[in-house]
Write a protein that holds these residues in place. Structure first.
Motif, PDB file in Angstrom:
ATOM      1  N   GLU A   1      -4.675   7.805   9.212  1.00 33.76           N
ATOM      2  CA  GLU A   1      -5.019   6.572   8.504  1.00 33.76           C
ATOM      3  C   GLU A   1      -6.517   6.286   8.590  1.00 33.76           C
ATOM      4  O   GLU A   1      -7.151   5.909   7.598  1.00 33.76           O
TER       5      GLU A   1
ATOM      6  N   GLU B   1      -6.305  -0.900   0.024  1.00 33.08           N
ATOM      7  CA  GLU B   1      -5.023  -1.357   0.554  1.00 33.08           C
ATOM      8  C   GLU B   1      -4.354  -0.084   1.059  1.00 33.08           C
ATOM      9  O   GLU B   1      -4.157   0.854   0.284  1.00 33.08           O
ATOM     10  N   ILE B   2      -4.004  -0.038   2.341  1.00 31.20           N
ATOM     11  CA  ILE B   2      -3.482   1.199   2.920  1.00 31.20           C
ATOM     12  C   ILE B   2      -2.154   0.927   3.619  1.00 31.20           C
ATOM     13  O   ILE B   2      -2.005  -0.073   4.325  1.00 31.20           O
ATOM     14  N   ARG B   3      -1.211   1.848   3.419  1.00 32.29           N
ATOM     15  CA  ARG B   3       0.096   1.799   4.081  1.00 32.29           C
ATOM     16  C   ARG B   3       0.394   3.207   4.590  1.00 32.29           C
ATOM     17  O   ARG B   3       0.210   4.185   3.879  1.00 32.29           O
ATOM     18  N   THR B   4       0.849   3.305   5.843  1.00 33.09           N
ATOM     19  CA  THR B   4       1.115   4.600   6.464  1.00 33.09           C
ATOM     20  C   THR B   4       2.585   4.718   6.823  1.00 33.09           C
ATOM     21  O   THR B   4       3.196   3.758   7.290  1.00 33.09           O
ATOM     22  N   GLU B   5       3.144   5.911   6.594  1.00 36.49           N
ATOM     23  CA  GLU B   5       4.542   6.186   6.917  1.00 36.49           C
ATOM     24  C   GLU B   5       4.621   7.554   7.605  1.00 36.49           C
ATOM     25  O   GLU B   5       4.093   8.533   7.094  1.00 36.49           O
TER      26      GLU B   5
ATOM     27  N   VAL C   1      -0.026   8.687   3.826  1.00 36.24           N
ATOM     28  CA  VAL C   1      -0.875   7.504   3.760  1.00 36.24           C
ATOM     29  C   VAL C   1      -1.033   7.159   2.286  1.00 36.24           C
ATOM     30  O   VAL C   1      -1.534   7.956   1.501  1.00 36.24           O
ATOM     31  N   TYR C   2      -0.557   5.972   1.919  1.00 38.48           N
ATOM     32  CA  TYR C   2      -0.664   5.488   0.548  1.00 38.48           C
ATOM     33  C   TYR C   2      -1.859   4.549   0.490  1.00 38.48           C
ATOM     34  O   TYR C   2      -1.983   3.647   1.316  1.00 38.48           O
TER      35      TYR C   2
ATOM     36  N   SER D   1      -4.104   4.313  -7.413  1.00 40.92           N
ATOM     37  CA  SER D   1      -3.150   4.678  -6.364  1.00 40.92           C
ATOM     38  C   SER D   1      -3.348   6.134  -5.966  1.00 40.92           C
ATOM     39  O   SER D   1      -3.481   7.005  -6.823  1.00 40.92           O
TER      40      SER D   1
ATOM     41  N   CYS E   1      -2.018   9.117  -2.829  1.00 46.82           N
ATOM     42  CA  CYS E   1      -1.148   9.457  -1.710  1.00 46.82           C
ATOM     43  C   CYS E   1      -1.759  10.643  -0.988  1.00 46.82           C
ATOM     44  O   CYS E   1      -2.079  11.659  -1.604  1.00 46.82           O
TER      45      CYS E   1
END
Length: 75
Positions: A33, A46-50, A59-60, A67, A69
């Motif tokens: 991330e 804007e970051i989202r991690t899975e 990491v989106y 957008s 990925c």
């Protein structure tokens, strides 16, 4: 420090092009991330991690309305 193969996918918003732009690279990082935050430095993010069951990390990121990925797979 872990070594990852990174696949970066972006939607291409060019007219008449419905394909994604896909980039590949190898990266050494302890924090996927943080790598993405540094890669996109200086832009609105804007970051989202899975973390996936197999240990891969997705990491989106939405950066300046685009957008992306990033898929980190251990090398």
């Amino acid at each position: 420090m872990p070594s990852y193969e990174v696949v970066r996918k972006m939607n291409n918003h060019c007219p008449r092009n419905q394909m994604r732009d896909v980039f590949f690279e190898e990266v050494d990082t302890d924090d996927p991330e943080e790598y993405v935050r540094t890669f996109l430095k200086g832009k609105a993010q804007e970051i989202r991690t899975e973390t996936l069951p197999d240990g891969d990390v997705e990491v989106y990121a939405v950066c300046d309305g685009i957008s992306q990925c990033f898929l980190f797979t251990l090398d």
